[in-house]
Design an enzyme around this catalytic site. Structure first.
Site, PDB file in Angstrom:
ATOM      1  N   SER A 183      -5.106  -4.991   5.175  1.00 18.46           N
ATOM      2  CA  SER A 183      -4.855  -3.591   4.838  1.00 18.46           C
ATOM      3  C   SER A 183      -5.391  -3.160   3.486  1.00 18.46           C
ATOM      4  O   SER A 183      -5.586  -1.968   3.255  1.00 18.46           O
ATOM      5  CB  SER A 183      -3.355  -3.302   4.902  1.00 18.46           C
ATOM      6  OG  SER A 183      -2.645  -4.089   3.956  1.00 18.46           O
ATOM      7  N   HIS A 211      -3.846  -2.433  11.683  1.00 13.19           N
ATOM      8  CA  HIS A 211      -5.055  -1.712  11.272  1.00 13.19           C
ATOM      9  C   HIS A 211      -6.260  -2.011  12.159  1.00 13.19           C
ATOM     10  O   HIS A 211      -7.387  -1.616  11.813  1.00 13.19           O
ATOM     11  CB  HIS A 211      -5.384  -2.036   9.818  1.00 13.19           C
ATOM     12  CG  HIS A 211      -4.344  -1.575   8.855  1.00 13.19           C
ATOM     13  ND1 HIS A 211      -4.268  -0.289   8.390  1.00 13.19           N
ATOM     14  CD2 HIS A 211      -3.298  -2.242   8.293  1.00 13.19           C
ATOM     15  CE1 HIS A 211      -3.238  -0.174   7.566  1.00 13.19           C
ATOM     16  NE2 HIS A 211      -2.632  -1.339   7.490  1.00 13.19           N
ATOM     17  N   LYS A 243      -0.082   4.419  12.912  1.00 12.09           N
ATOM     18  CA  LYS A 243      -1.383   4.512  12.255  1.00 12.09           C
ATOM     19  C   LYS A 243      -2.374   5.138  13.242  1.00 12.09           C
ATOM     20  O   LYS A 243      -2.420   6.349  13.352  1.00 12.09           O
ATOM     21  CB  LYS A 243      -1.814   3.137  11.754  1.00 12.09           C
ATOM     22  CG  LYS A 243      -0.874   2.639  10.637  1.00 12.09           C
ATOM     23  CD  LYS A 243      -1.240   1.292  10.110  1.00 12.09           C
ATOM     24  CE  LYS A 243      -0.357   0.896   8.930  1.00 12.09           C
ATOM     25  NZ  LYS A 243       1.078   0.756   9.268  1.00 12.09           N
TER      26      LYS A 243
END
Length: 395
Positions: A183, A211, A243
């Site tokens: 990240s 991610h 996300k």
């Protein structure tokens, strides 16, 4: 003043000093979100700090699904999932996740942080070994510490050091945990070699795809697709719903026995309220949009490549990034704050990451582009970064 009070006072003094100097950029309230734009204090700014990698925030199909769930079920549920809190919608979400991740089943939790904290501490304990990459997310480290298993950390993405850690663990039950995309640095774990070592040393493998979901792989299905690995390459497939998926929550996908175990043993599932219906519906709809609109994955790859190559051509240090997460290294903390202020003055919303979030001397702007950005947005961002970087002496 005792030690606790001293720590609180020191942090508050640091915040006050930054605020007084106009260098405090945390928790800035936004009044509107519009694709690649964000409105702050009536200023329309180009957003370069978003986790919405595929640009799904505000997608009409996702908004409609959330509204429909709110109309049907209301704002909450009757309690925890194990008792009266499970809705048909929760099971539909978990079935959708399982299909997307090529797994037998899945379980949803209230946040990504809670997912890691609870699942790791549920699966391993005293006498076991948990083996973690040194740059794994804080939630992974916290889960490892909570488990009270023997924690062995290996050098970042160093497969020889991972093998040494596996040997050191000996005959203990072993769980290896890695981020798919890291990240703060934006690089990708060497999953084929991690998978090989785990199989050879009979270790379970857990991968955090917070991610990488929607980012890696030809169609955004994640790191297994990226490396063309079979569905069983990862035993415990973790991800977030906050996300690329524009909702809230976390999930684990895996074989049916694993998921049944977690639903009856993991404390965050047993003792936390169920996901709100609108959040569950939005997450389910988002997975479906990714399947229907694969062009978003390709566009993200194009614009992130333009941004990354453009920064490097300007002379910025972007470490080993190969994804939409781009660390723009400034060195010391103060220079990160100064560069952020220079960007904000030109209506580019970028944010600093400083110690202790990253090692001293590796402060940075953590910049991201998304599928909502077009090449002209990237061009504007590069112009602003170049000017700001020269202004503060980064380049």
């Amino acid at each position: 003043m005792d030690a606790i009070g001293e720590r609180i006072a020191a942090l508050n003094e640091r915040v006050r000093n930054l605020q007084a100097d106009g260098l405090y950029f945390m928790q800035i309230p936004s009044s509107a979100l519009d694709g690649p734009w964000v409105t702050v204090d009536d200023r329309r700014m180009l957003m370069l700090a978003s986790y919405s990698y595929l640009g799904l925030l505000g997608h009409p199909d996702i908004a409609r699904a959330a509204h429909a769930a709110l109309d049907r079920f209301g704002a909450g549920t009757h309690g925890v999932r194990l008792l009266a809190g499970t809705l048909t919608l929760h099971r539909e979400l978990e079935e959708t996740i399982a299909r997307f991740k090529r797994a037998e089943d899945a379980v949803a939790y209230s946040s990504g942080y809670v997912t890691n904290l609870s699942v790791i501490s549920t699966l391993v304990g005293r006498g076991d070994a948990v083996i973690s990459d040194k740059l794994n997310h804080a939630s992974i480290l916290d889960g490892c510490l909570l488990s009270r298993a023997n924690l062995i950390r290996f050098r970042h993405n160093d497969m020889a050091d991972l093998e040494r850690a596996l040997i050191r663990a000996g005959s203990a039950a072993k769980l290896v945990i890695v981020d798919a995309v890291f990240s703060m640095d934006g690089d990708v774990i060497n999953l084929p070699e991690v998978n090989r070592l785990c199989k050879y040393y009979r270790a379970w493998l857990m991968v955090d795809e917070a991610h990488s979901l929607g980012v890696l792989g030809r169609t955004g299905h994640g790191i297994e697709e990226h490396f063309d690995l079979p569905p069983d390459a990862i035993d415990i497939k973790m991800g977030t719903l906050s996300k690329t998926i524009p909702s809230v929550g976390g999930y684990i996908a895996g074989n049916r026995d694993l998921i049944t175990y977690l639903k009856h043993v993991s404390r965050a599932y047993i003792f936390s309220a169920a996901l709100p219906p609108a959040s569950a519906a939005a997450a389910k709809a988002a997975f479906e949009v990714i399947e229907r609109e694969p062009w978003r994955v390709e566009k993200l790859r194009q614009v992130s490549g333009l941004f990354l190559s453009g920064l490097r051509a300007l002379g910025f240090d972007t470490l080993r990034s190969e994804t939409a997460i781009v660390p723009v290294i400034t060195g010391d903390d103060d220079r990160a704050f100064q560069m952020t202020r220079a960007c904000h003055r030109q209506d580019v919303f970028a944010l600093p990451v400083v110690s202790p979030g990253v090692p001293v001397g590796l402060a940075r702007l953590r910049a991201t582009v998304t599928a909502a950005h077009d090449p002209q947005h990237v061009e504007r961002a590069l112009e602003v970064f170049a000017k700001a970087g020269r202004e503060v002496g980064v380049i």
